[in-house]
Each structure stands twice: as C-alpha cells, then as structure tokens.
Write a protein that holds these residues in place. Structure first.
Motif, PDB file in Angstrom:
ATOM      1  N   PHE A  79      34.656  61.829 -37.225  1.00 55.82           N
ATOM      2  CA  PHE A  79      33.675  61.107 -38.047  1.00 55.82           C
ATOM      3  C   PHE A  79      32.614  60.583 -36.979  1.00 55.82           C
ATOM      4  O   PHE A  79      31.642  60.064 -37.144  1.00 55.82           O
ATOM      5  CB  PHE A  79      34.075  59.757 -38.615  1.00 55.82           C
ATOM      6  N   ASP A 139      38.077  62.938 -28.920  1.00 55.48           N
ATOM      7  CA  ASP A 139      37.020  63.024 -29.939  1.00 55.48           C
ATOM      8  C   ASP A 139      35.653  62.653 -29.766  1.00 55.48           C
ATOM      9  O   ASP A 139      34.789  63.455 -30.203  1.00 55.48           O
ATOM     10  CB  ASP A 139      37.286  62.268 -31.295  1.00 55.48           C
ATOM     11  N   PRO A 183      40.970  53.315 -40.120  1.00 51.10           N
ATOM     12  CA  PRO A 183      41.577  53.540 -39.115  1.00 51.10           C
ATOM     13  C   PRO A 183      40.874  52.800 -38.038  1.00 51.10           C
ATOM     14  O   PRO A 183      39.686  53.476 -37.854  1.00 51.10           O
ATOM     15  CB  PRO A 183      41.910  55.146 -38.916  1.00 51.10           C
ATOM     16  N   GLY A 186      40.077  51.633 -34.167  1.00 49.99           N
ATOM     17  CA  GLY A 186      40.530  51.451 -32.496  1.00 49.99           C
ATOM     18  C   GLY A 186      39.629  50.539 -31.786  1.00 49.99           C
ATOM     19  O   GLY A 186      40.032  49.279 -31.506  1.00 49.99           O
ATOM     20  N   PHE A 220      36.976  49.411 -33.126  1.00 48.76           N
ATOM     21  CA  PHE A 220      36.383  48.612 -34.420  1.00 48.76           C
ATOM     22  C   PHE A 220      35.062  48.905 -34.549  1.00 48.76           C
ATOM     23  O   PHE A 220      34.284  47.921 -35.298  1.00 48.76           O
ATOM     24  CB  PHE A 220      36.853  47.097 -34.187  1.00 48.76           C
ATOM     25  N   GLY A 221      34.160  49.788 -34.053  1.00 51.08           N
ATOM     26  CA  GLY A 221      32.925  50.045 -34.340  1.00 51.08           C
ATOM     27  C   GLY A 221      32.740  50.506 -35.923  1.00 51.08           C
ATOM     28  O   GLY A 221      31.760  49.976 -36.823  1.00 51.08           O
ATOM     29  N   ALA A 264      43.109  58.342 -30.962  1.00 47.60           N
ATOM     30  CA  ALA A 264      42.064  57.879 -30.729  1.00 47.60           C
ATOM     31  C   ALA A 264      41.894  56.221 -31.170  1.00 47.60           C
ATOM     32  O   ALA A 264      40.645  55.772 -30.965  1.00 47.60           O
ATOM     33  CB  ALA A 264      41.102  58.528 -31.972  1.00 47.60           C
ATOM     34  N   THR A 303      39.446  60.069 -40.839  1.00 50.66           N
ATOM     35  CA  THR A 303      38.408  60.141 -39.795  1.00 50.66           C
ATOM     36  C   THR A 303      38.344  61.369 -39.086  1.00 50.66           C
ATOM     37  O   THR A 303      37.639  61.532 -38.431  1.00 50.66           O
ATOM     38  CB  THR A 303      38.717  58.893 -38.800  1.00 50.66           C
TER      39      THR A 303
HETATM   40  C1  LIG Z   1      37.362  56.995 -32.807  1.00 52.14           C
HETATM   41  C2  LIG Z   1      38.287  57.297 -33.612  1.00 52.14           C
HETATM   42  C3  LIG Z   1      38.673  56.350 -34.425  1.00 52.14           C
HETATM   43  C4  LIG Z   1      38.443  54.798 -34.296  1.00 52.14           C
HETATM   44  O1  LIG Z   1      37.174  54.506 -34.547  1.00 52.14           O
HETATM   45  P1  LIG Z   1      36.654  53.056 -34.075  1.00 52.14           P
HETATM   46  O2  LIG Z   1      35.403  52.982 -34.538  1.00 52.14           O
HETATM   47  O3  LIG Z   1      36.793  53.103 -32.561  1.00 52.14           O
HETATM   48  O4  LIG Z   1      37.335  51.900 -34.735  1.00 52.14           O
HETATM   49  C5  LIG Z   1      39.562  56.582 -35.427  1.00 52.14           C
HETATM   50  N1  LIG Z   1      39.947  57.882 -36.092  1.00 52.14           N
HETATM   51  C6  LIG Z   1      39.385  58.904 -35.049  1.00 52.14           C
HETATM   52  C7  LIG Z   1      40.041  60.305 -35.344  1.00 52.14           C
HETATM   53  C8  LIG Z   1      38.724  58.646 -34.247  1.00 52.14           C
HETATM   54  O5  LIG Z   1      38.319  59.848 -33.519  1.00 52.14           O
END
Ligand SMILES: *Cc1c(COP(=O)(O)O)cnc(C)c1O
Length: 432
Positions: free
Chosen positions: A106, A138, A247, A249, A251-252, A301, A381
């Motif tokens: 994504f 990613d 999902p 990480g 939180f963006g 990620a 994602t």
């Molecule tokens: C970066 C990523 C996330 C986390 O997204 P955030 O915006 O950092 O919360 C989740 N899944 C995948 C596959 C990613 O590459």
C-alpha cells in the motif's frame, strides 16, 4: 492550507514547505490547521465520481494553492493509476486489496504522490534534491519505484543485508536511473542511524540538498485517506456502515482513515490491528501510553515500538481517551495466531492473506464476534508474495508470483555494499 508543528514551537507552513521539510524545525510532525469538510454531495453520490475526480476533490483542500489544480489532477491521477478492489472473503468480511500497485504494497500511493509533489517543487531549481531513506523492506521499494525517472530528484536507499525478502530486494536494486541502493552489512537500526547522522552532517548538507521520504511527511501521509473513500465507493450497503480493520505499525495509514472520517466519511468503527508491538492497543485498553522496544515478528512491517503517527491520532481526538475509544479499538495478535489465520482462511475460503492482512483479519473476526450484526473489511496492505516463507508454510502451497512482478526476476541486481558506519557512507557520498 496551513500546517502547524505538533511540538508547537515552529511557525505554520503551507503544503509545499511541509512536504519539502518533512519534519518541522522543532522536530514536531506537521498537522493541518483545520480539517476540511467533504461535501455531502460527494458522500451521497460517491459512486458517481471517478476515482481520479474523487481523489482530486479530497486532496485539493490539503494542497491548497501550493500546486496548480491542473497539475494536482495529473499528480493524483498518476498516483492511483491501478485498481483498489474490495473483495469479499466471507459473508461479513471483505478485503480491500491495496497491493495492486507497482511494488505490491500500500505504500505505493503515498510514495507516488510524494515523489510527484517533490518533482513539481524542484522544477526550476538548479540543485538536485537527494532523498535519503532507510528501509526494512516495503518503504524502500515503494519510494524507489515512486521516484524512478522523476527529474531533479535522486534517491539513495539503505537496506540491511539479508533482512529483506527476495522480492523486496529486487524491487530496491533493479531500478537503475536516479535510484541507488546501498546494502548495509548490519541491521535496519544501523541503516536508520546512518541516515540520521547524514541529515545532521554539515559537509553533506553543503554538498547535497537532502530530504527524507519517511511516513511522517504530509505528502506521504495524507493521500492514504483515499483508500477509505475508494472502499466506501465499493461498500454495498451504505446504510449499514463497515467496521474497518487496519494492520498498523507507525499508524500513518489508520490515522489517515480517522482523518477521512473526521472530514465526513461514514465509517462505523476502526480497529488498530497490531502484532505484539502493541503500545497503542495497550493504551486503548488501559489509558496509559508506554512506547516499547520493537520485537521481530512475521508481520515485520509493523515491528514498531514507538509509532511515530500516534501523536497525530491523539491530536485528532484532543488527547481524550474516552473520545478515541469511541472510534477506535486495538487488538494484539501473536505470530502463532497470525499463521493459524493464514491457514484457516486459506482452507475455509481459499483466500490467501499476507501476514499483515492476517493480523487485521483475526482482529476484525474477533470484534464482529462480540458485535453481532455488524460487517467489516480489512485493509490488505501487501501481496502475500512479499512474505513467501510465512505464507507458504501456513497454506502448504508455493506463493505464485503474479505476472506484474515476473519482470523483476529478469532484471540485474545493482547495489553498493557498505559497512554499517556513517563515516563510510559520508566518504562515499562526498566522492561520487
Ligand atoms: C508499512 C506497512 C504497514 C504499517 O503501516 P503504518 O502506516 O506504518 O501503520 C502494514 N502493512 C504493510 C505491508 C506495510 O508495508
């Protein structure tokens, strides 16, 4: 649109300056001064809008006059030039597939939008802009692909040797042109430390016009709202709103969804789906926020101990735990449960989840179990082929490389191998 620093000690800036700087001089994240309202006319007739028209209308208030409307329309059209299908998995759970972009994750949308904005802003500038970025997988691929061929901008990507998946490494190292990959014989933290030192270094700043491409940049963060509008366009029953599991990480992505909701997009509830790196779910449960040290998981990620965009989520809800809890629930999902979910969903519904999507699936299924009558979607994602080991171990089948990615395997890998030391990086940068 004006943006203020969440540390509150730097002056307001417009979209251009926020995008070029990345972070405010007081190290704060930029946040829009006001949240625009999406017109009811758009929400009520959302299926009548093309995705380009919709994307343009959503982004325009955030960009303001920093980019002429015609150019902005062109930029958003190129940014979202691939499908975002909402695919049913069960009667109650659908998957918004965000992996149909060029690097199959994504992050393509944010990286493509940001690269085109920086490309526009660097026009007529005689000094080239150099984007320096550390990646655990990613981000690097999306940034490399997003900036490929953008005039006036070059990209240097640092990645940890042996710690990115084969497809991810190919995406980083086969671009050529204005993209250079550095394989660092160390960890992601080493890469990040080298990049941080470079931004602070006076000699390098005299030679280069350095900028970062990380997810705190408003030009990467804001266009992620578009997923949620595209999802609503495809949601079959606009009376019964979806629960959306993301999902998370840094939180963006989920923060962009919450922003879209605050500007008028109808959403029932959000779920922040995390692996064991769960500082935010813990906050939602207890009201106390404790950043932790990141732990490695199969959904790597999201291995973030101290999510940088959480401060934006707090700002959106005026730091009010009760208010946040009305809109957002948090879940913690272990690796074992993630793997069981990939296996279970494949066996029962013949849908292949990637580990990040599986974390969201489990969280959403759990939520729907305790909230009967509701329906929802996960944001898928990444394509499962980016995490072949985990996925094929769970499903018992090889993950097939989609035709769009086949070309990678015929390309030549090009990278420069480097020791994990800033002095080596500096010497290389000054001599090239
Ligand atoms: C970066 C990523 C996330 C986390 O997204 P955030 O915006 O950092 O919360 C989740 N899944 C995948 C596959 C990613 O590459």
């Amino acid at each position: 649109m004006q943006y203020f620093s969440l540390n509150k000690t730097a002056p307001d800036v417009d979209f251009k300056e926020a995008a070029v700087r990345g972070q405010a001089p007081d190290k704060g994240l930029y946040f829009p001064r006001r949240i625009p309202t999406v017109e009811k006319e758009i929400i009520n007739n959302i299926t009548n809008f093309s995705k380009e028209e919709l994307a343009f209308r959503i982004m325009l208030p955030y960009v303001g006059t920093a980019i002429p409307e015609k150019v902005l329309y062109q930029i958003v059209s190129e940014t979202i030039d691939f499908p975002f299908p909402l695919v049913p998995i069960t009667e109650n759970i659908s998957s918004l597939e965000l992996f149909h972009g060029p690097t199959m994750a994504f992050k393509d949308v944010g990286a493509r939008f940001m690269s085109r904005c920086l490309g526009y802003f660097s026009r007529g500038q005689d000094k080239k802009v150099t984007v320096l970025v550390a990646t655990s997988g990613d981000t690097g691929g999306a940034v490399a692909n997003g900036f490929l061929g953008v005039e006036g901008v070059e990209v240097i990507i640092l990645y940890p040797s042996g710690k990115v998946s084969p497809v991810q490494e190919l995406q980083l190292t086969t671009c050529g042109q204005n993209i250079t990959a550095l394989e660092v014989k160390g960890s992601f933290d080493d890469c990040q430390a080298m990049v941080k030192d470079a931004f602070m270094d006076a000699d390098l700043n005299a030679h280069y016009s350095l900028t970062s491409a990380n997810s705190i940049n408003v030009a990467r963060w804001l266009p992620q709202q578009l997923y949620y509008f595209f999802a609503y366009q495809q949601w079959p029953n606009q009376q019964e709103l979806p629960v959306v599991a993301v999902p998370s990480g840094n939180f963006g992505n989920i923060c962009a969804g919450l922003l879209a909701q605050a500007s008028g997009l109808p959403v029932k509830h959000f779920i922040a789906a995390c692996n064991v790196n769960d500082a935010v779910p813990e906050y939602l449960r207890t009201g106390s926020y404790q950043p932790k040290k990141a732990v490695a998981t199969v959904s790597n990620a999201m291995d973030v101990g101290s999510p940088s965009n959480f401060i934006r989520v707090m700002e959106l809800f005026h730091n009010d735990h009760t208010d946040i809890s009305k809109h957002l629930s948090g879940y913690t999902v272990s690796d074992a449960v993630t793997e069981q979910t990939i296996a279970g969903v494949f066996n029962r519904y013949h849908y292949v989840l990637d580990p990040h999507g599986a974390v969201a699936y489990h969280a959403l299924a759990d939520y729907l179990y305790t909230h009967p009558g509701m329906k929802g979607m996960i944001l898928e994602t990444a394509h499962p082929v980016k995490f072949p080991e985990t996925v094929s171990a769970a499903t018992g089948k090889e993950v097939t490389v989609p035709p769009e990615a086949q070309y990678l395997f015929s390309r030549k890998k090009q990278r420069i191998v480097m020791e994990p030391s800033f002095s080596g990086l500096k010497e290389w940068l000054l001599q090239r």
